[in-house]
Design a protein around this motif. Structure first.
Motif, mmCIF file in Angstrom:
data_model
loop_
_atom_site.group_PDB
_atom_site.id
_atom_site.type_symbol
_atom_site.label_atom_id
_atom_site.label_comp_id
_atom_site.label_asym_id
_atom_site.label_seq_id
_atom_site.Cartn_x
_atom_site.Cartn_y
_atom_site.Cartn_z
ATOM 1 N N ILE A 57 40.078 43.925 37.806
ATOM 2 C CA ILE A 57 39.766 45.296 37.399
ATOM 3 C C ILE A 57 38.273 45.531 37.576
ATOM 4 O O ILE A 57 37.491 44.589 37.679
ATOM 5 C CB ILE A 57 40.198 45.602 35.948
ATOM 6 C CG1 ILE A 57 39.481 44.711 34.935
ATOM 7 C CG2 ILE A 57 41.701 45.508 35.790
ATOM 8 C CD1 ILE A 57 39.771 45.054 33.483
ATOM 9 N N THR A 58 37.896 46.791 37.606
ATOM 10 C CA THR A 58 36.485 47.132 37.769
ATOM 11 C C THR A 58 35.722 46.800 36.490
ATOM 12 O O THR A 58 36.304 46.721 35.406
ATOM 13 C CB THR A 58 36.303 48.629 38.078
ATOM 14 O OG1 THR A 58 36.758 49.388 36.947
ATOM 15 C CG2 THR A 58 37.048 49.033 39.342
ATOM 16 N N ARG A 59 34.425 46.654 36.635
ATOM 17 C CA ARG A 59 33.592 46.384 35.464
ATOM 18 C C ARG A 59 33.642 47.529 34.474
ATOM 19 O O ARG A 59 33.634 47.316 33.264
ATOM 20 C CB ARG A 59 32.156 46.104 35.886
ATOM 21 C CG ARG A 59 32.011 44.762 36.576
ATOM 22 C CD ARG A 59 30.561 44.470 36.849
ATOM 23 N NE ARG A 59 30.451 43.460 37.876
ATOM 24 C CZ ARG A 59 29.329 43.119 38.437
ATOM 25 N NH1 ARG A 59 28.199 43.709 38.103
ATOM 26 N NH2 ARG A 59 29.306 42.199 39.358
ATOM 27 N N SER A 60 33.681 48.772 34.975
ATOM 28 C CA SER A 60 33.716 49.906 34.055
ATOM 29 C C SER A 60 35.042 49.948 33.288
ATOM 30 O O SER A 60 35.052 50.221 32.090
ATOM 31 C CB SER A 60 33.459 51.227 34.782
ATOM 32 O OG SER A 60 34.466 51.481 35.723
ATOM 33 N N ARG A 61 36.142 49.655 33.957
ATOM 34 C CA ARG A 61 37.435 49.605 33.256
ATOM 35 C C ARG A 61 37.445 48.459 32.251
ATOM 36 O O ARG A 61 37.968 48.599 31.142
ATOM 37 C CB ARG A 61 38.572 49.449 34.267
ATOM 38 C CG ARG A 61 39.930 49.536 33.627
ATOM 39 C CD ARG A 61 41.051 49.630 34.638
ATOM 40 N NE ARG A 61 42.316 49.693 33.944
ATOM 41 C CZ ARG A 61 43.447 49.278 34.457
ATOM 42 N NH1 ARG A 61 43.487 48.783 35.690
ATOM 43 N NH2 ARG A 61 44.568 49.352 33.775
ATOM 44 N N LEU A 62 36.852 47.331 32.623
ATOM 45 C CA LEU A 62 36.771 46.205 31.696
ATOM 46 C C LEU A 62 35.925 46.574 30.480
ATOM 47 O O LEU A 62 36.306 46.280 29.341
ATOM 48 C CB LEU A 62 36.177 44.965 32.371
ATOM 49 C CG LEU A 62 35.955 43.777 31.425
ATOM 50 C CD1 LEU A 62 37.280 43.244 30.908
ATOM 51 C CD2 LEU A 62 35.168 42.690 32.109
ATOM 52 N N LEU A 96 35.447 37.812 33.906
ATOM 53 C CA LEU A 96 36.676 38.363 33.343
ATOM 54 C C LEU A 96 37.176 39.531 34.198
ATOM 55 O O LEU A 96 38.379 39.644 34.457
ATOM 56 C CB LEU A 96 36.448 38.793 31.895
ATOM 57 C CG LEU A 96 37.650 39.311 31.115
ATOM 58 C CD1 LEU A 96 38.798 38.318 31.127
ATOM 59 C CD2 LEU A 96 37.240 39.647 29.686
ATOM 60 N N ALA A 97 36.273 40.384 34.654
ATOM 61 C CA ALA A 97 36.660 41.495 35.540
ATOM 62 C C ALA A 97 37.258 40.954 36.837
ATOM 63 O O ALA A 97 38.285 41.457 37.313
ATOM 64 C CB ALA A 97 35.466 42.393 35.828
ATOM 65 N N GLN A 98 36.639 39.920 37.398
ATOM 66 C CA GLN A 98 37.166 39.317 38.637
ATOM 67 C C GLN A 98 38.547 38.720 38.398
ATOM 68 O O GLN A 98 39.467 38.935 39.174
ATOM 69 C CB GLN A 98 36.233 38.218 39.135
ATOM 70 C CG GLN A 98 34.936 38.702 39.704
ATOM 71 C CD GLN A 98 33.970 37.556 39.982
ATOM 72 O OE1 GLN A 98 34.149 36.431 39.514
ATOM 73 N NE2 GLN A 98 32.922 37.848 40.735
#
Length: 165
Positions: A72-77, A66-68
């Protein structure tokens, strides 16, 4: 290592196109954010995450995927998913194939808010872009954006481009 070569500066025409692009994309994102905040109580990125989940098999995706997909970054996700969970629109579940991984799952409430907000969002997109362009311009814009996206896509991830699925 710095290059001794002179930079390839933008021509006056290229600079004009670049500035028009930056202004248009900034204004468009602001327009869509305001519309979705007003009509659905969420920013555009949250709406986009719900759309990704709605299109996924069984309305679930690995968090890393989902982040990919959302770029968006994993932390933002992780922050966004936490907010979506508070609304009851998404839930997390352990990934059955990898105990370290998690899936984000679109809930019935999330599907309902997506269905309620989609008509207004589509109207905002249509008003901002498609109603202003001639059919041949729509085709050209699509071709241009695909070329730009393909050129920026990280190597080995061509399958992640939505128009290639």
């Amino acid at each position: 290592m710095e290059s001794d070569r002179e930079p390839r500066w933008l021509s006056a025409e290229e600079q004009g196109v670049w500035q028009a692009y930056v202004q248009a994309t900034t204004l468009l994102e602001d327009h869509l954010d305001r519309q979705l905040q007003r009509d659905a109580g969420m920013p555009h990125i949250y709406y986009a995450l719900l759309v990704h989940l709605a299109r996924a098999p069984h309305r679930r995706l690995r968090m890393t995927r989902l982040a990919q997909d959302a770029k968006i970054t994993r932390s933002r996700l992780s922050h966004a998913i936490a907010r979506l969970e508070k609304h009851g629109w998404v839930r997390r579940e352990d990934c059955p194939s990898d105990k370290r991984g998690q899936n984000a799952v679109l809930t019935e409430a999330g599907d309902a808010v997506l269905r309620r907000s989609a008509p207004g969002h589509v109207a905002a997109v249509r008003q901002a872009i498609f109603d202003r362009l001639a059919p041949e311009q729509v085709t050209q814009l699509g071709e241009i954006m695909r070329v730009v996206a393909e050129g920026l896509q990280p190597e080995g991830t061509d399958a992640d481009l939505p128009w290639r699925r």
